[in-house]
Design a protein around this motif. Structure first.
Motif, PDB file in Angstrom:
ATOM      1  N   ASN A 429      -6.982  69.389 -47.635  1.00  0.00           N
ATOM      2  CA  ASN A 429      -7.383  70.164 -48.810  1.00  0.00           C
ATOM      3  C   ASN A 429      -6.651  69.729 -50.083  1.00  0.00           C
ATOM      4  N   MET A 430      -5.559  68.957 -49.930  1.00  0.00           N
ATOM      5  CA  MET A 430      -4.792  68.504 -51.092  1.00  0.00           C
ATOM      6  C   MET A 430      -5.291  67.162 -51.624  1.00  0.00           C
ATOM      7  N   PHE A 431      -6.290  66.582 -50.971  1.00  0.00           N
ATOM      8  CA  PHE A 431      -6.869  65.313 -51.432  1.00  0.00           C
ATOM      9  C   PHE A 431      -8.176  65.561 -52.167  1.00  0.00           C
ATOM     10  N   GLY A 432      -8.519  64.647 -53.061  1.00  0.00           N
ATOM     11  CA  GLY A 432      -9.819  64.685 -53.712  1.00  0.00           C
ATOM     12  C   GLY A 432     -10.894  64.195 -52.767  1.00  0.00           C
ATOM     13  N   LEU A 433     -12.151  64.449 -53.116  1.00  0.00           N
ATOM     14  CA  LEU A 433     -13.266  64.068 -52.256  1.00  0.00           C
ATOM     15  C   LEU A 433     -13.343  62.556 -52.063  1.00  0.00           C
ATOM     16  N   ARG A 469     -15.144  70.355 -50.838  1.00  0.00           N
ATOM     17  CA  ARG A 469     -14.864  68.959 -50.472  1.00  0.00           C
ATOM     18  C   ARG A 469     -14.937  68.761 -48.964  1.00  0.00           C
ATOM     19  N   LEU A 470     -14.360  69.700 -48.219  1.00  0.00           N
ATOM     20  CA  LEU A 470     -14.388  69.593 -46.754  1.00  0.00           C
ATOM     21  C   LEU A 470     -15.809  69.749 -46.217  1.00  0.00           C
ATOM     22  N   ASP A 471     -16.591  70.620 -46.852  1.00  0.00           N
ATOM     23  CA  ASP A 471     -17.991  70.785 -46.439  1.00  0.00           C
ATOM     24  C   ASP A 471     -18.775  69.493 -46.634  1.00  0.00           C
ATOM     25  N   VAL A 472     -18.512  68.814 -47.742  1.00  0.00           N
ATOM     26  CA  VAL A 472     -19.197  67.547 -48.002  1.00  0.00           C
ATOM     27  C   VAL A 472     -18.811  66.519 -46.948  1.00  0.00           C
ATOM     28  N   MET A 473     -17.524  66.416 -46.634  1.00  0.00           N
ATOM     29  CA  MET A 473     -17.071  65.456 -45.627  1.00  0.00           C
ATOM     30  C   MET A 473     -17.668  65.784 -44.264  1.00  0.00           C
ATOM     31  N   ARG A 474     -17.849  67.063 -43.989  1.00  0.00           N
ATOM     32  CA  ARG A 474     -18.444  67.487 -42.710  1.00  0.00           C
ATOM     33  C   ARG A 474     -19.903  67.035 -42.626  1.00  0.00           C
ATOM     34  N   SER A 475     -20.574  67.032 -43.776  1.00  0.00           N
ATOM     35  CA  SER A 475     -22.013  66.734 -43.776  1.00  0.00           C
ATOM     36  C   SER A 475     -22.321  65.253 -43.840  1.00  0.00           C
ATOM     37  N   LEU A 476     -21.347  64.429 -44.226  1.00  0.00           N
ATOM     38  CA  LEU A 476     -21.624  63.008 -44.445  1.00  0.00           C
ATOM     39  C   LEU A 476     -20.904  62.137 -43.427  1.00  0.00           C
ATOM     40  N   GLU A 477     -21.569  61.885 -42.321  1.00  0.00           N
ATOM     41  CA  GLU A 477     -20.996  60.999 -41.311  1.00  0.00           C
ATOM     42  C   GLU A 477     -21.733  59.669 -41.256  1.00  0.00           C
ATOM     43  N   ASP A 491     -20.941  67.102 -58.625  1.00  0.00           N
ATOM     44  CA  ASP A 491     -21.160  68.546 -58.482  1.00  0.00           C
ATOM     45  C   ASP A 491     -19.850  69.317 -58.593  1.00  0.00           C
ATOM     46  N   ILE A 492     -18.817  68.824 -57.897  1.00  0.00           N
ATOM     47  CA  ILE A 492     -17.560  69.559 -57.786  1.00  0.00           C
ATOM     48  C   ILE A 492     -16.712  69.433 -59.047  1.00  0.00           C
ATOM     49  N   ARG A 493     -16.668  68.211 -59.620  1.00  0.00           N
ATOM     50  CA  ARG A 493     -15.774  67.952 -60.744  1.00  0.00           C
ATOM     51  C   ARG A 493     -16.423  68.116 -62.101  1.00  0.00           C
ATOM     52  N   GLY A 494     -17.760  68.109 -62.154  1.00  0.00           N
ATOM     53  CA  GLY A 494     -18.442  68.059 -63.437  1.00  0.00           C
ATOM     54  C   GLY A 494     -18.829  66.624 -63.733  1.00  0.00           C
ATOM     55  N   TYR A 495     -19.623  66.409 -64.764  1.00  0.00           N
ATOM     56  CA  TYR A 495     -20.242  65.109 -64.977  1.00  0.00           C
ATOM     57  C   TYR A 495     -19.548  64.214 -65.975  1.00  0.00           C
ATOM     58  N   GLY A 496     -19.149  64.747 -67.097  1.00  0.00           N
ATOM     59  CA  GLY A 496     -18.503  63.889 -68.078  1.00  0.00           C
ATOM     60  C   GLY A 496     -19.435  63.455 -69.183  1.00  0.00           C
ATOM     61  N   ASN A 497     -18.961  63.536 -70.403  1.00  0.00           N
ATOM     62  CA  ASN A 497     -19.748  63.020 -71.518  1.00  0.00           C
ATOM     63  C   ASN A 497     -19.902  61.521 -71.378  1.00  0.00           C
TER      64      ASN A 497
END
Length: 684
Positions: A429-433, A469-477, A491-497
């Motif tokens: 949980n302390m790591f980014g996606l 983030r963990l849900d995404v990792m669970r879904s992407l094998e 989705d999680i971080r936002g998009y950025g100008n």
């Protein structure tokens, strides 16, 4: 570029019931699923959407391109739009104005780039072929395509700025090696700088580059904290004098005293680790240098720039032969699970990597190893160790002296350790996606089944974003999930100008997919600004009412998500080869193509042709077809008159701003539709 955008948005736009979506003309709604509607024995499928006050909107499936997924990193603030309200139109218009400004800036940036000149780098065929034969693996089709794109870039006088996006272990480094070969062994020899985010990756790349260029007269050196001060000064002198061909280094390459004699190619590996400021400094190494960036999980801003055409983008989407997906478990940290996972890997003569987010957590894991598996030799690694110790420890682990490596995320970037096929991630949980995805990719690089245990502390309450983030990792094998990770990261971080550093922007107002479509349209409009009489292609979607059932039947494909995916594929067809490819896929997986699917393709083709001709409505009757123009403005009145006078196509005026195409008595339905398509093409 269109193909890459399609690949990205296919991974980003999976609709599930209850997801928020955007209809281009009606705003934010909720996806309710697909609904089949039958009128007079003619069957069609619609996308059902819910709006404010439980109002429903049914969108014809051939208009699926009007629908895009709406993503936000703060779902609690999403409000449904009211059907018929002016609120959505006002918001969209506001974003459109900002996009106009962005489009002008992008055109300006593209013009500046076109105005610069870079060295023309061409391969020497004999030397290049010899170099390619040293590659110990069979190239994938995607890999060969990307290599060709990069080599074609280098031949141009326009400075290359290409992002190569490919999953972990899919062969991005070989693309870089072949580009380097063209640069240092080609017809116009230049220096190459390879910048990487970690000292470990410097070590790995140095070894790989030396092995691949062993039989060629190429001088290679490294600049990082692994060098002594004396070595660094010596290498900098060689670099400045042009006596070294390839320089591999960390951000130490950005130091003011690092000068090149004839820099022609800059390779940025794991580009997601470098910030905007660092990348600008990289470009300043030489304003006319060719730049090739590599990433499995590009940061939102970089991906955004690439999808918008500021950077060229290539994708390696197919995995190497025999590569298997990593079996992934996400669970609370447990000593028994830890022990079983390690024992299982050691029994098959493999190696285990245990990754923890902080150096202070390493002693705790060492104690657990000593307690549960004292017989297994382990070693530890982190970035604060002296350079010679890092070299020694990683070498010992690679050689198999130690079977377990306990480390920080120092192994995240590009490290390839043969035989390491189990990874345990502590406090995930302390790591980014993107970090989690990269770390997981340290195992499973061969043809053996690999395992990843992504764990979190049982008593720690996870934040909303950590859970996501963990849900995404669970879904992407599955293999090749880099684009899915990039989409989820957005989705999680936002998009950025698009043109700024902050990770927020106008994209959140309309969603990424719609934003990209609007941007592409504005860029096109800006390029064609002198022709203001022609209405924008974006302004309308034709209604094509043919007397045929047009859908993918449920008894052919019963899964709604799979049907949706094929509907999107059909809507995005621009070439005949693409249609043949989709038909092959359908036949291989579901059997012979039903007539309803053939009809669907016909409706979509006529819809596209009508759009090009600015025909807003096509109505079929027993005796022919009525055509109504968008905003009562034909694209070319003179052309219409010419076609009518010609008399070949039985086309006539049917009142003001309307045409009628007569169906001849002897014509079949098929020939009538062919005639309709032909006339619409003539009107375009």
């Amino acid at each position: 570029m269109a193909k890459v955008q399609k690949l990205f948005f296919q991974s980003a736009s999976q609709y599930e019931e209850g997801d928020y979506v955007i209809h281009r003309d009606c705003g934010i709604g909720k996806f309710l699923g697909l609904k089949k509607i039958s009128i007079q024995n003619i069957h069609k499928e619609f996308i059902a959407l819910e709006y404010l006050n439980a109002d429903k909107l049914y969108v014809p499936i051939e208009h699926i391109e009007l629908i895009s997924k709406y993503s936000s990193n703060s779902h609690k603030h999403i409000e449904l739009d009211k059907l018929g309200s002016k609120s959505w139109g006002a918001r969209r218009q506001k974003v459109k104005q900002k996009i106009k400004e962005a489009a002008k800036e992008l055109i300006k940036l593209a013009a500046l780039r076109m105005g610069k000149k870079a060295p023309i780098l061409e391969k020497c065929d004999v030397t290049y072929e010899k170099f390619c034969r040293e590659f110990p693996f069979l190239e994938t089709k995607d890999q060969l395509n990307v290599i060709e794109e990069v080599i074609n870039d280098l031949k141009s006088t326009k400075p290359t700025d290409r992002l190569v996006c490919g999953d972990v272990g899919f062969g991005k480094t070989e693309v870089a090696l072949r580009a380097a070969c063209v640069a240092v062994l080609g017809k116009n020899k230049v220096q190459v700088a390879v910048i990487v985010p970690s000292t470990l990756l410097v070590m790995q790349h140095e070894k790989l580059f030396r092995e691949r260029f062993f039989e060629f007269p190429v001088n290679i050196c490294t600049i990082s904290r692994l060098n002594s001060k004396q070595e660094s000064e010596h290498f900098k002198d060689l670099c400045r004098l042009g006596k070294v061909d390839i320089v591999i280094g960390t951000h130490a390459l950005l130091a003011k005293d690092v000068k090149f004699n004839n820099l022609g190619l800059l390779i940025i590996d794991e580009e997601q680790h470098f910030g905007v400021f660092q990348k600008e400094k990289l470009k300043n190494l030489n304003s006319n240098v060719h730049i090739v960036s590599l990433s499995a999980t590009p940061i939102p801003r970089t991906l955004h720039l690439s999808l918008s055409g500021v950077k060229d983008l290539s994708v390696i989407a197919s995995p190497p032969l025999k590569r298997k997906p990593i079996t992934t478990y996400i669970l609370p940290f447990d000593e028994t699970t830890l022990k079983e996972a390690i024992v299982q890997e050691i029994k098959r003569d493999g190696k285990v990597i245990i990754v923890t987010p902080r150096i202070r957590h390493i002693p705790e894991l060492e104690k657990l190893m000593d307690k549960n598996l004292p017989e297994i030799k382990r070693i530890s690694l982190h970035g604060s160790l002296p350079p010679d110790v890092i070299k020694s420890h990683i070498s010992s682990f690679k050689q198999g002296t130690y079977k377990v490596l306990i480390c920080t995320q120092i192994v995240e970037s590009g490290l390839d350790i043969e035989g390491a096929n189990t990874i345990i991630i502590d406090r995930a949980n302390m790591f980014g996606l993107a970090q989690l995805y990269q770390i997981r990719g340290r195992v499973g690089r061969g043809d053996k089944q690999a395992y990843a245990y992504i764990t979190y502390q049982p008593k720690v309450k996870l934040t909303k974003s950590a859970s996501a983030r963990l849900d995404v990792m669970r879904s992407l094998e599955s293999l090749g999930s880099g684009f899915d990770i990039a989409a989820a990261d957005m989705d999680i971080r936002g998009y950025g100008n698009l043109l700024g550093e902050e990770q927020t922007g106008h994209i959140r107002d309309v969603g990424m997919e719609l934003y990209q479509k609007m941007l592409a349209q504005e860029i096109q409009d800006a390029k064609n600004s002198e022709d203001t009489a022609i209405p924008s292609h974006e302004d309308f979607m034709p209604n094509v009412n043919l007397k045929v059932s047009a859908l993918i039947p449920e008894n052919y494909i019963d899964n709604h998500q799979t049907r949706l995916n094929f509907y999107k594929k059909f809507a995005e067809i621009h070439e005949g080869e693409e249609l043949e490819e989709i038909y092959r896929e359908l036949v291989e997986n579901f059997g012979p193509i039903p007539q309803e699917v053939e009809n669907l393709v016909l409706v979509m083709q006529i819809t596209e042709l009508a759009k090009n001709a600015y025909v807003e409505k096509v109505d079929e009757t027993q005796i022919g077809f009525y055509l109504k123009f968008h905003q009562n403005k034909p694209k070319n009145v003179e052309k219409i008159i010419t076609i009518i006078k010609d008399g070949k196509h039985k086309l006539n005026f049917a009142g003001e701003h309307k045409l009628f195409l007569e169906r001849t008595a002897c014509s079949t339905d098929e020939s009538s539709y062919m005639m309709l398509k032909h006339v619409l093409q003539l009107l375009s």
